[in-house]
Structure formats: structure tokens, C-alpha cells
Design an enzyme around this catalytic site. Sequence first.
Site, PDB file in Angstrom:
ATOM      1  CE  LYS A 106     -24.124  15.270  -3.215  1.00 23.39           C
ATOM      2  NZ  LYS A 106     -23.985  16.736  -3.089  1.00 23.39           N
ATOM      3  CB  VAL A 121     -24.803  11.342   1.634  1.00 27.54           C
ATOM      4  CG1 VAL A 121     -23.431  11.295   2.316  1.00 27.54           C
ATOM      5  CG2 VAL A 121     -24.861  12.507   0.661  1.00 27.54           C
ATOM      6  CG  ASP A 165     -28.260  24.621  -0.598  1.00 26.71           C
ATOM      7  OD1 ASP A 165     -29.074  25.368   0.001  1.00 26.71           O
ATOM      8  OD2 ASP A 165     -28.430  23.402  -0.722  1.00 26.71           O
ATOM      9  N   GLY A 174     -31.773  13.058  -1.061  1.00 26.30           N
ATOM     10  CA  GLY A 174     -32.425  14.221  -1.660  1.00 26.30           C
ATOM     11  C   GLY A 174     -32.597  13.997  -3.138  1.00 26.30           C
TER      12      GLY A 174
END
Length: 409
Positions: free
Chosen positions: A102, A87, A198, A82
Site C-alpha cells: 500500500k 495498493v 470504515d 483510491g
Amino acid sequence: MTSVGLAPVSGLRESSSHSVGVDRLPEEMNDMRIRDDKEIEAAIVDGNGTETGHIIVTTIGGRHGQPKQTISYMAERIVGQGSFGVVFQAKCLETGETVAIKKVLQDKRYKNRELQTMRLLDHPNVVCLKHCFFSTTEKDEVYLNLVLEYVPETVHRVIKHYNKLNQRMPLILVKLYTYQIFRALSYIHHTIGVCHRDIKPQNLLVNPHTHQVKLCDFGSAKVLVKGEPNISYICSRYYRAPELIFGATEYTTAIDIWSAGCVLAELLLGQPLFPGESGVDQLVEIIKVLGTPTREEIKCMNPNYNEFKFPQIKAHPWHKIFHKRMPPEAVDLVSRLLQYSPNLRCTALEAVTHAFFDELRDPNTRLPNGRVLPPLFNFKAHELKGVSAENLLKLVPEHARKQCPSLGL
């Protein structure tokens, strides 16, 4: 600062030197510490360290008389990408343990908020930070690598699995997943004081064997301070609370509760309740279900929002949105979570005590495959601070009280 090397593997170009010095990091980075002082740095000079077969060698320990220990990770595959970075799944060569790493570009001017948050977290329904290390590239870019426990599935993929089979998710799994989501939220909201910002099925990890759920991705998480503004453009579409769509900057942890309500509705329906390609689309979808918000409700969401040009639409009854055989407790919980007014939404702990989850408190309840449920009542005292005696007895059923000796039940 440590000096570490990259172990070359077959098929990869060997670096000119087996030991690469790590540049001194800015002072503010040196201040960062995580649990057990496991702070590590590694130098990566061959590519970005995420290709299959790539090996990263790091050193941990060496503080407070601890012996130094070398840990090597072999990158196996990318599991997520992203704007934040990447990751990847990796294997620790010393122990054989699979981890998720990550990797995010670190702005040298700032501390990494995600690392600061993850240092604080210790809960069975929150993904665990094992340790971290910094890596540098040939371009002198600094990356922060968070080494996390690896959990193979997501709630998002479980939803897709049942949709492919043209089946509804078994109600026991809906209860199990959402109960654990609310336990995680209660912990981060009240024990830690953090808003996730989120919550969505992709950020809810699932062990497919035990069905234990773990909340992950704290890249947007923040401690919300009353009176201090926050950005309103956070949270993924479909799960964004209406106050965010209205541009509120003084919101509360109730935005996570709305998102969790959307996840619960999606598990029950098999599809998102409020699909929409834009903020306006999203609002239209919400209004179709909840009806047009009143002036008072708009004021609760954003006191600065004066435009009031919505078509007057009546609320659609919840029992008509769900299947007629849907248990009334499920519909009741969704209706308590998806309220326009943030202060009218139930809290995460109130959700955990809801009658919808009573089946999970029954000692005879089993998973669809006949196995026992994952641990659900292993509360620590700080999780239940301020809870009434009546709710305490509900939260920790009699058969599970030996799991919580510190509570003195």
C-alpha cells in the site's frame, strides 16, 4: 539512512545511476519504528513503482548487530486505488512470496497514523504488516509503502459471486465471516483501543481456500479519546452509523458495531440493508426499518441535534425483512447490533458469544467443501481480559482448549 537502488528490468528505461541516495527524511519520520525495527527506505526514480514488472530494491536489518539484507519486490498488478493512494500486488524475488504494498503520499509534517496503528496489531483476523519503506520520486515527494500480507479475496467479491449465481451465501459462511469480523473488532477495540471507522465488505479480506477473514485498511482508524472531538464524515455509505449521519463528533467504537451489523444483514440478504446516495437517503432507509428515532434516541446519538422534523414511521418487524426460513438467532443478532442508541448495541465480544455462532463451536462442523474450519478459538489472554468464567467456557469450547494453554482452562 540507507542508500538503495532501483533494479532496471527489460522494457523499462534504465536510470543514469545504479545507486540512488535517499534524501534525509524529516526528524519526526526518523522516530517511527515498527515491530522488530524493520524500517526501510527505498528510492524510486522510474515512474511511480507500481507498473507491472517494476522492481523495487530495499534493504532491511543492519540494526542491533543484525546483518543487512536486500529485498526486491516486483510489482505485478494494481489491486486497489483510491484517494489514499494505490495498493499493488508484488512478489518478493528472494523468497517468491506474494505481498500487497500500500503506497500513500506521506505529508512530511506528520507521522502516518495508519503506520502507527499497524505497528500495534498482531491478530489472526487482522492483516499483518510485514515491514515498510519510504520511497521518493523525482519531484521529491515522499511515499510511505506498507508491505502487507497478501490475501486474494474480499467479502465484497464473495457477495458478488453468490449474486451472479443467483444464490444466497451458505449460512455457515455468513457465520464464519461475521464471527471473525467480531473477533477482530473485539481485539482492536478492547486490546488496542482503536476504532476502525470504515468497516465494509471491501475491507474484509478472505482466503478462498481456508475462509479465514482478515480486517484491512486502517487508513481511517483512530484511538477515540472521551471528550475529544472527531470528524463525523468517516465510514462508507450504506455502513455509516446513524450518529455519524446526525453529525456527532463524540462517538464511540459502537460505530464499528453498527457497520458490522450492516455487513451481517447484507450477507444474509445478498444486498445492502440501508442503500442511500446521501446522508438523508441513508437516514430514510434506516427509519423505514427501525422506525422514527425517539427524542431520547436522538439525544443518545447527538446531544446537540435539536431539529426533529421526521415523519412518524413505525418500525418494520425484523422477521419480515428477512426470509421466513431465516434462523431466529440470525435475526436476533442483527437486531442487537442495529440499535439507534450506541450504548444499547452489543459489544464485539458479546456478539462473538451469541447463539448464532454456536454451530462454529461444534467440533463436527465443516466447510461446504468438507474441510475443517479455520482456527477460531486461538485466543490470547489479553483478548479475554475481564471475561466472566461462564463466557470464557462459551468462547473456548472444550475441544479447542488445548489451543489456548495460556488461558488455563
